[in-house]
Design an enzyme around this catalytic site. Sequence first.
Site, PDB file in Angstrom:
ATOM      1  N   LYS A  58      39.784   8.160   1.983  1.00  0.00           N
ATOM      2  CA  LYS A  58      39.584   8.497   0.458  1.00  0.00           C
ATOM      3  C   LYS A  58      40.772   8.859  -0.254  1.00  0.00           C
ATOM      4  CE  LYS A  58      34.559   9.224   1.329  1.00  0.00           C
ATOM      5  NZ  LYS A  58      33.863  10.191   1.943  1.00  0.00           N
ATOM      6  N   GLN A 102      32.011  15.880   2.015  1.00  0.00           N
ATOM      7  CA  GLN A 102      31.839  15.193   3.229  1.00  0.00           C
ATOM      8  C   GLN A 102      30.390  15.391   4.176  1.00  0.00           C
ATOM      9  OE1 GLN A 102      33.469  11.984   3.228  1.00  0.00           O
ATOM     10  NE2 GLN A 102      32.277  11.492   5.025  1.00  0.00           N
ATOM     11  N   ASP A 125      29.073  11.169  -5.520  1.00  0.00           N
ATOM     12  CA  ASP A 125      28.324  10.682  -4.485  1.00  0.00           C
ATOM     13  C   ASP A 125      26.826  10.315  -4.981  1.00  0.00           C
ATOM     14  OD1 ASP A 125      29.541  10.118  -1.965  1.00  0.00           O
ATOM     15  OD2 ASP A 125      29.384  12.406  -1.479  1.00  0.00           O
TER      16      ASP A 125
END
Length: 292
Positions: A58, A102, A125
């Site tokens: 990322k 995460q 997300d």
Amino acid sequence: MGCVIMSYKLLDGKDLAARMKKAMSKEVEKLASEGIVPGLAVIIVGNDPASRIYVNNKRKDCEEVGIKSFEYALPEETPEEELLGLIDALNQDSSIDGILVQLPLPRHLDEVKVIRRISPEKDVDAFHPFNVGELMIGRPVFAPCTPAGVMELIKDANIDVAGKNCVVVGRSNIVGKPMAMLMLHENATVTICHSKTRDLKAMCSKADILISAIGKANYITADYVKEGAVVIDVGINRNAEGKVTGDVDFPEVSKKASAITPVPGGVGPMTRAMLLKNTIKACNMHNKKSLS
Ligand code: GUN
């Protein structure tokens, strides 16, 4: 009867992601000329090696298109209040457009509680219940990256979804459920299958579009697949030799499919590209820019 040799279209996510990143770099350059730099905060808790690789990727992706990435690597034993405090601070920080925690988190941390703490307008997300709800009613601001990436691949290949039988194998909140919703919004007839489904093979073999997110290497063999089906492989597994493979037995299934994603180089790069897209979208929203 003669033997029919079908040729398949390779749904090349690596190529499409590269094209998207090129366009996004231009968009970010334009923002930079106005003094605006999109910022993505990535929080990782603990030392899960797979998560470490994802987070490193990322950071590289952000650098590539000019998004500023901020990484917060917290120790495994971080108390929940401390993590929630960091999210509160990032919610308030105007240089941060997107916040990503995460997953999976260490077991003492409540994943749902943590995700709920992220401001929905920074939830790139799209895991916050607000964004899940917006997706459900067909007006997503952010769509979850993997399913959204699959839709981009399908659109780029001019595959018509309306009226088709789409079978999604897997019912996770991250992939299976939102994938089914996005397909439904494009007017597919959608079936969600899972580990308790009776006769999975029979269900899959009715699919015009088969999307597998099972997590078992080479589980989907040619006898699961209808002649001419579009096959999307979301699986990222390691086989006995440590090589990355999908859920789909590519050499055999590609003989029957009309279009198919490879692993690696299919859905994976698209997930990564969609995170960048969501971050730029968040930045545009925060700066009250019209959305592209
Ligand atoms: N872990 C595995 N996939 C994902 C993802 O898409 N987002 C986050 N935050 N964690 C993940």
